[in-house]
Write an enzyme that holds these catalytic residues in place. Structure first.
Site, mmCIF file in Angstrom:
data_model
loop_
_atom_site.group_PDB
_atom_site.id
_atom_site.type_symbol
_atom_site.label_atom_id
_atom_site.label_comp_id
_atom_site.label_asym_id
_atom_site.label_seq_id
_atom_site.Cartn_x
_atom_site.Cartn_y
_atom_site.Cartn_z
ATOM 1 N N HIS A 267 0.873 -1.188 0.000
ATOM 2 C CA HIS A 267 0.000 0.000 0.000
ATOM 3 C C HIS A 267 0.901 1.226 0.000
ATOM 4 O O HIS A 267 1.652 1.446 -0.939
ATOM 5 C CB HIS A 267 -0.916 -0.110 1.236
ATOM 6 C CG HIS A 267 -2.058 0.842 1.297
ATOM 7 N ND1 HIS A 267 -2.411 1.680 0.276
ATOM 8 C CD2 HIS A 267 -2.962 1.107 2.299
ATOM 9 C CE1 HIS A 267 -3.465 2.399 0.624
ATOM 10 N NE2 HIS A 267 -3.817 2.068 1.856
ATOM 11 N N HIS A 308 -1.547 -2.116 -10.069
ATOM 12 C CA HIS A 308 -2.556 -1.547 -9.173
ATOM 13 C C HIS A 308 -3.790 -2.421 -9.180
ATOM 14 O O HIS A 308 -4.148 -2.978 -10.217
ATOM 15 C CB HIS A 308 -2.933 -0.122 -9.601
ATOM 16 C CG HIS A 308 -3.563 0.654 -8.504
ATOM 17 N ND1 HIS A 308 -4.906 0.581 -8.228
ATOM 18 C CD2 HIS A 308 -3.020 1.474 -7.579
ATOM 19 C CE1 HIS A 308 -5.159 1.347 -7.172
ATOM 20 N NE2 HIS A 308 -4.044 1.892 -6.764
ATOM 21 N N ASP A 366 3.226 5.811 -7.007
ATOM 22 C CA ASP A 366 4.335 5.723 -6.057
ATOM 23 C C ASP A 366 5.682 5.530 -6.724
ATOM 24 O O ASP A 366 6.715 5.790 -6.121
ATOM 25 C CB ASP A 366 4.059 4.596 -5.050
ATOM 26 C CG ASP A 366 2.991 5.026 -4.074
ATOM 27 O OD1 ASP A 366 2.873 6.241 -3.857
ATOM 28 O OD2 ASP A 366 2.260 4.172 -3.565
HETATM 29 N N1 CMC Z 1 5.747 -6.924 -10.576
HETATM 30 C C1 CMC Z 1 5.649 -8.141 -11.196
HETATM 31 N N2 CMC Z 1 4.491 -8.822 -11.319
HETATM 32 C C2 CMC Z 1 3.394 -8.269 -10.792
HETATM 33 C C3 CMC Z 1 3.416 -7.017 -10.134
HETATM 34 C C4 CMC Z 1 4.645 -6.345 -10.058
HETATM 35 N N3 CMC Z 1 4.721 -5.142 -9.446
HETATM 36 N N4 CMC Z 1 2.173 -6.715 -9.703
HETATM 37 C C5 CMC Z 1 1.395 -7.733 -10.058
HETATM 38 N N5 CMC Z 1 2.131 -8.676 -10.714
HETATM 39 C C6 CMC Z 1 1.608 -9.924 -11.298
HETATM 40 C C7 CMC Z 1 1.210 -10.901 -10.204
HETATM 41 O O1 CMC Z 1 2.277 -11.754 -9.870
HETATM 42 C C8 CMC Z 1 0.059 -11.643 -10.846
HETATM 43 O O2 CMC Z 1 0.627 -12.599 -11.722
HETATM 44 P P1 CMC Z 1 -0.186 -13.984 -12.030
HETATM 45 O O3 CMC Z 1 -1.421 -13.563 -12.779
HETATM 46 O O4 CMC Z 1 0.787 -14.750 -12.870
HETATM 47 O O5 CMC Z 1 -0.461 -14.610 -10.703
HETATM 48 C C9 CMC Z 1 -0.617 -10.578 -11.725
HETATM 49 O O6 CMC Z 1 0.405 -9.606 -12.011
HETATM 50 C C10 CMC Z 1 -1.789 -9.891 -11.012
HETATM 51 O O7 CMC Z 1 -1.316 -9.315 -9.803
HETATM 52 P P2 CMC Z 1 -2.063 -9.362 -8.405
HETATM 53 O O8 CMC Z 1 -1.033 -9.355 -7.311
HETATM 54 O O9 CMC Z 1 -3.070 -10.459 -8.411
HETATM 55 O O10 CMC Z 1 -2.817 -7.986 -8.443
HETATM 56 P P3 CMC Z 1 -3.458 -7.245 -7.208
HETATM 57 O O11 CMC Z 1 -4.511 -6.378 -7.772
HETATM 58 O O12 CMC Z 1 -3.848 -8.193 -6.134
HETATM 59 O O13 CMC Z 1 -2.231 -6.388 -6.609
HETATM 60 C C11 CMC Z 1 -0.686 -4.660 -6.207
HETATM 61 C C12 CMC Z 1 -1.999 -5.067 -6.893
HETATM 62 C C13 CMC Z 1 -0.551 -3.147 -6.286
HETATM 63 C C14 CMC Z 1 -0.700 -5.067 -4.726
HETATM 64 C C15 CMC Z 1 0.474 -5.363 -6.938
HETATM 65 O O14 CMC Z 1 0.477 -4.984 -8.299
HETATM 66 C C16 CMC Z 1 1.829 -5.047 -6.305
HETATM 67 O O15 CMC Z 1 2.208 -5.680 -5.325
HETATM 68 N N6 CMC Z 1 2.575 -4.018 -6.854
HETATM 69 C C17 CMC Z 1 3.817 -3.608 -6.258
HETATM 70 C C18 CMC Z 1 3.542 -2.770 -5.021
HETATM 71 C C19 CMC Z 1 3.051 -1.368 -5.352
HETATM 72 O O16 CMC Z 1 3.621 -0.679 -6.187
HETATM 73 N N7 CMC Z 1 1.994 -0.940 -4.627
HETATM 74 C C20 CMC Z 1 1.477 0.421 -4.727
HETATM 75 C C21 CMC Z 1 0.085 0.514 -5.231
HETATM 76 S S1 CMC Z 1 -0.318 2.224 -5.637
HETATM 77 C C22 CMC Z 1 -0.498 2.971 -4.105
HETATM 78 C C23 CMC Z 1 -1.813 2.717 -3.475
HETATM 79 O O17 CMC Z 1 -2.841 3.092 -4.073
HETATM 80 O O18 CMC Z 1 -1.796 2.161 -2.351
#
Ligand code: CMC
Length: 432
Positions: A267, A308, A366
């Site tokens: 987050h 995201h 971010d």
């Molecule tokens: N790098 C590599 N792969 C990724 C990333 C990433 N940053 N983010 C998602 N993926 C992959 C993930 O492994 C999954 O792959 P698969 O379909 O093969 O299992 C696919 O993309 C979908 O990802 P998810 O984790 O199911 O997506 P989510 O909606 O649950 O998570 C997230 C969103 C923001 C938590 C995640 O993208 C992440 O951890 N990003 C890095 C942390 C980050 O930058 N967070 C800040 C968000 S913006 C600030 C805010 O609003 O809080």
């Protein structure tokens, strides 16, 4: 708001039951399943809230597919261009932008509350100098709830407004004090002659030895970061504030709970994690290796600052932040700085890579806000505090919306119990 159409739930072997469909101003229609357990005896299971609207709200709207973010109906692009953070904070709380006299009055009210109680200064001494500033924030902001007993009837609109002024005004002071405590420099008192954001920079970077002159380009950049982070509908920390507040808890304590939630790397901690990742990559020549790791299913590494939950085409805040980032780097002559060149290369490669394109993983706000803050001179560990300062405006608006909602109830989710079935305790000598 209730649609003519109904949703019908049919469970094999049972009578179908109708549920109302609620129509929003924008966005997905919602099936109102509040009567489900009463009518059918079922709960819904939605771990991670992928399909659940936890409340009705009039504050913020996000269209993840279009990459649209509205505060009280206004596009974020227009707000970032035409308003400052205090106007946005006013808008979030009151529903309308301030007119000139309301703006002057609001700024005056905020200035009146920027100092913290002298007693609060002693709290800092209880922390180690190397404590993470978010840990300090959780403690100190929570401690504010011990100070304002005279305005603790939150059914009274004036008390709520006073709490709002106090939180918006004191967060910059509390954050700057956490920074000064860490560096060992003296705490700086706020200055009334400066704007909200310039005053924050004065308290962060000024010393009693010289008059601090804030750079207007950097002040504008930081103010834009505040505006872009001010609210984001029912994200994890906002939901935490709402859930804590739903029991009638003190708003300062609820905001401390929001700060605790925001701290996590998935987050608000992402901008700090992103900078740490850039430091770890270290050089443009190693970007390929890290991109490979991010794509490897057996490697838990993720590219921080990418992806995201809601924005699946682009993050509109990232678009605005990217411009601010370029302005700041050129103002400071940092275009060729090692880390910033590395960030740009990472962005370029990830935007062209099939894996990231296919999974719709774009740089989020971010990614750029960390780079801007680093360029301004804000230490990495303070990044999430800056996010918390901004998000406090949204948190308080959302808390107030909840407790004044006639449908308001304490938040109490249910569960799908998958633990041991009922069993009896065996005597100690008979246990395996
Ligand atoms: N790098 C590599 N792969 C990724 C990333 C990433 N940053 N983010 C998602 N993926 C992959 C993930 O492994 C999954 O792959 P698969 O379909 O093969 O299992 C696919 O993309 C979908 O990802 P998810 O984790 O199911 O997506 P989510 O909606 O649950 O998570 C997230 C969103 C923001 C938590 C995640 O993208 C992440 O951890 N990003 C890095 C942390 C980050 O930058 N967070 C800040 C968000 S913006 C600030 C805010 O609003 O809080």
């Amino acid at each position: 708001m209730t649609n003519e159409r109904k949703a019908t739930l049919t469970v094999e072997g049972e009578q179908p039951v109708d549920f109302p469909i609620l129509t929003p101003t924008h966005g997905n229609e919602c099936i109102d399943i509040r009567a489900l357990v009463g009518k059918m005896g079922y709960f819904t299971y939605d771990s991670g809230y992928l399909s659940t609207a936890s409340c009705k709200s009039t504050i913020t709207y996000i269209d993840g597919d279009k990459g649209e973010l509205l505060y009280r109906g206004y596009p974020i692009e227009q707000l970032a261009d035409q308003c400052n953070f205090l106007e946005v904070a006013y808008l979030l709380k009151n529903g309308e932008l301030p007119n000139p006299s309301q703006k002057t009055e609001f700024e005056k009210a905020i200035r009146t509350h920027t100092m913290v109680h002298e007693q609060l200064i002693r709290f800092y001494q209880g922390f180690r100098r190397d404590a993470h500033p978010m840990a300090v924030m959780v403690g100190v902001v929570g401690a504010l709830s011990a100070f304002y007993h005279e305005a603790a009837d939150f059914s009274d609109a004036e008390h709520r407004t006073l709490s709002f002024y106090r939180l918006i005004a004191k967060l910059p002071t509390i954050i700057a004090m956490a920074y000064k405590y860490n560096t060992g420099e003296p705490f700086m008192y706020p200055r009334d002659d400066l704007s909200y954001t310039a005053n924050f920079m004065h308290m962060m970077f000024g010393t009693p030895c010289a008059t601090y002159q804030p750079n207007p380009v950097l002040v504008h950049a930081l103010d834009t970061i505040f505006t872009l982070h001010a609210d984001h509908e029912q994200n994890a920390s906002t939901s935490t504030v709402r859930l804590s507040g739903s029991s009638g808890a003190n708003p300062f304590a609820c905001i401390a709970a929001g700060i605790a939630c925001l701290w996590g790397p998935a987050h608000g901690g992402a901008n700090e994690a992103c900078l740490k990742m850039l430091e770890e990559i270290g050089d443009v020549s190693r970007v390929g290796e890290y991109i490979k790791r991010a794509k490897d299913k057996n490697d838990s590494f993720k590219l921080m600052g990418f992806g995201h939950r809601v924005y699946k085409n682009f993050d509109p805040r990232a678009k605005l932040m990217r411009k601010v980032c370029n302005d700041v780097l050129s103002e400071l002559g940092l275009e060729n700085d090692r880390l910033f060149k590395l960030a740009k290369e990472l962005e370029r490669i990830a935007l062209e890579d099939e894996y990231f394109i296919e999974k719709k993983l774009y740089p989020n706000v971010d990614f750029y806000s960390g780079i801007v803050q680093k360029a301004i001179g804000i230490p990495t560990t303070m990044f999430t505090c800056i996010f918390a300062l901004a998000r406090t405006a949204g948190w308080v608006a959302q808390w107030e919306e909840m407790i004044t909602d006639p449908e308001y109830k304490i938040g109490r989710p249910r569960q799908l119990y998958i633990g041991a079935a009922r069993r009896n305790v065996a005597p100690l000598d008979k246990r395996a």
